[in-house]
Design an enzyme around this catalytic site. Structure first.
Site, PDB file in Angstrom:
ATOM      1  N   SER A   7       0.639  -0.995   0.251  1.00  0.00           N
ATOM      2  CA  SER A   7       0.170  -0.049  -0.322  1.00  0.00           C
ATOM      3  C   SER A   7       0.327   1.127   0.296  1.00  0.00           C
ATOM      4  O   SER A   7       0.472   2.414  -0.655  1.00  0.00           O
ATOM      5  CB  SER A   7      -0.972  -0.099   1.329  1.00  0.00           C
ATOM      6  OG  SER A   7      -1.709  -1.416   1.311  1.00  0.00           O
ATOM      7  N   GLY A 105      -7.057  -1.095   4.219  1.00  0.00           N
ATOM      8  CA  GLY A 105      -5.464  -1.538   4.038  1.00  0.00           C
ATOM      9  C   GLY A 105      -5.596  -1.598   3.284  1.00  0.00           C
ATOM     10  O   GLY A 105      -6.925  -1.814   1.654  1.00  0.00           O
ATOM     11  N   SER A 106      -5.299  -2.899   2.345  1.00  0.00           N
ATOM     12  CA  SER A 106      -4.787  -3.390   0.870  1.00  0.00           C
ATOM     13  C   SER A 106      -6.085  -4.251   0.633  1.00  0.00           C
ATOM     14  O   SER A 106      -5.565  -4.768  -1.252  1.00  0.00           O
ATOM     15  CB  SER A 106      -3.134  -4.166   0.922  1.00  0.00           C
ATOM     16  OG  SER A 106      -2.301  -2.509   0.862  1.00  0.00           O
ATOM     17  N   ILE A 107      -6.628  -4.595   1.574  1.00  0.00           N
ATOM     18  CA  ILE A 107      -7.778  -4.923   1.431  1.00  0.00           C
ATOM     19  C   ILE A 107      -8.610  -4.114   0.185  1.00  0.00           C
ATOM     20  O   ILE A 107     -10.102  -4.330  -1.003  1.00  0.00           O
ATOM     21  CB  ILE A 107      -9.046  -5.968   1.947  1.00  0.00           C
ATOM     22  CG1 ILE A 107      -7.770  -6.541   2.870  1.00  0.00           C
ATOM     23  CG2 ILE A 107      -9.466  -6.082   1.644  1.00  0.00           C
ATOM     24  CD1 ILE A 107      -8.720  -6.743   3.898  1.00  0.00           C
TER      25      ILE A 107
END
Length: 372
Positions: A7, A105-107
């Site tokens: 991220s 986050g990066s989800i």
């Protein structure tokens, strides 16, 4: 999900625990026969169906042992769903509310890739369309063409940035991309020989979504994913908004104000369970794009993390293939995974107690193995 290319730019920000590599990692040992946490809750399921009988019961003893606060994680939240009885619990300084909200986050990247595949299905562009055609002038003129498909599957060859953000600033997506394209930094690596996870890919894809649709990324998330699936706690916040509406899963921790389509969304465990189930069961994509979601590009072989053509992380744990994504923001690291067709799902969030990535990696693998 290694965070050297996750991220945030690894060279310019603190370590963000998105480096949880699942593929090829060994399951950590767990203690059998532990007592369920007092906060554990049975979730409704359909244990009498043939599909439910085809899957092993949730290993609640193993999960309970893994969730005990220790030197790896000071707190853990787990929600197991899908066919058959579900289970949810939280330990340590995490909210006991099963609907507590958190930064995912990066989800976020799974939501972005879903939007992009929807637009491909509508004929707005193809996976082979160069991003330079969709975003003219955004990338340096001397760069080779980079396709939408290469961005989705982390095979663009874009390197890490060499210039730093100013702490506390909330740059625009264009300014973030400019950090990756600064002439002082390395140009993309050609030819690309292996997948290399990089957040720049998804900033560019978010910009593609806005350019092609004429709407904001947040609007498209709401219109195309959140409303159709009934996700009432899932959204992309306004630029610079660091707040998390209550109930909050974990308090404190620095929040990146700029992560956007790459890692800036909020959600909760029930919503993420519903999202991964809907995605894997074909509720969001047309058949052709659903196949792309699971197709594995040749460059994924040998990669530290393996991603499908459609941006899904693929891992095999204990002989079971799982699909999903991990992500980090603030103090916590989280993930959402499911088996084929979403028959069994796992949403987790942990508060790392140290900086040993291998220990955290093993803990996540063990949680996935016990749940799925």
């Amino acid at each position: 999900m290694p965070k050297t290319a996750h991220s945030a730019p690894a060279a310019t920000r603190r370590t963000r625990w998105t480096a949880l590599v699942l593929a090829g990692a060994a399951l950590a040992s767990v203690t059998a026969g532990a007592v369920l946490p007092a906060s554990a809750t049975e979730l409704p399921g359909a244990p009498g169906t043939a599909a439910a009988r085809a899957y092993h019961p949730v290993d609640t003893a193993a999960l309970t042992a893994l969730m005990k606060p220790d030197a790896v994680a000071s707190g853990t939240m787990v929600r197991v769903g899908g066919t058959g009885p579900g289970w949810t619990a939280a330990t340590g300084p995490l909210s006991q509310d099963p609907a507590a909200n958190f930064r995912i986050g990066s989800i976020t990247k799974l939501f972005t890739s879903t939007l992009v595949l929807q637009l491909v299905g509508e004929g707005r562009f193809t996976l082979d369309t160069p991003v330079q055609e969709l975003l003219p002038g955004t990338l340096p003129a001397h760069w080779e063409p980079i396709t939408v498909g290469q961005l989705l599957s982390h095979t663009s060859g874009i390197q890490e940035p060499c210039v730093a953000f100013v702490d506390g600033e909330a740059p625009t997506p264009e300014q973030v991309v400019a950090h990756w394209t600064d002439p002082r930094c390395a140009a993309p690596q050609y030819p690309v020989r292996v997948q290399r996870y990089n957040g720049a890919n998804y900033f560019l894809l978010g910009m593609v979504v806005e350019k092609v649709t004429g709407r904001s990324y947040a609007d498209e998330i709401r219109r195309r994913i959140a409303r159709p699936l009934g996700l009432r706690h899932t959204y992309s916040p306004k630029p610079g908004d660091r707040t998390v509406p209550g109930p909050v899963l974990a308090d404190g921790g620095e929040i990146e104000p700029w992560a956007w389509a790459e890692g800036g969304m909020l959600s909760n465990a029930p919503d993420l369970e519903r999202f991964i189930t809907g995605l894997l069961r074909g509720r969001l994509l047309k058949p052709a794009q659903q196949r792309q979601l699971f197709a594995m590009p040749a460059l994924s072989e040998g990669a530290v993390d393996r991603f499908s053509t459609g941006g899904l992380m693929r891992a095999e744990i204990g002989g079971t293939v799982v699909w999903g994504k991990t992500g980090s923001m603030g103090r916590s690291t989280s993930g959402v995974f499911a088996t084929e067709g979403g028959r069994r799902t796992l949403v987790h969030s942990l508060l790392p107690a140290g900086v040993d990535r291998d220990l955290m990696r093993g803990r996540v693998v063990a949680l996935v193995g016990a749940a799925l």
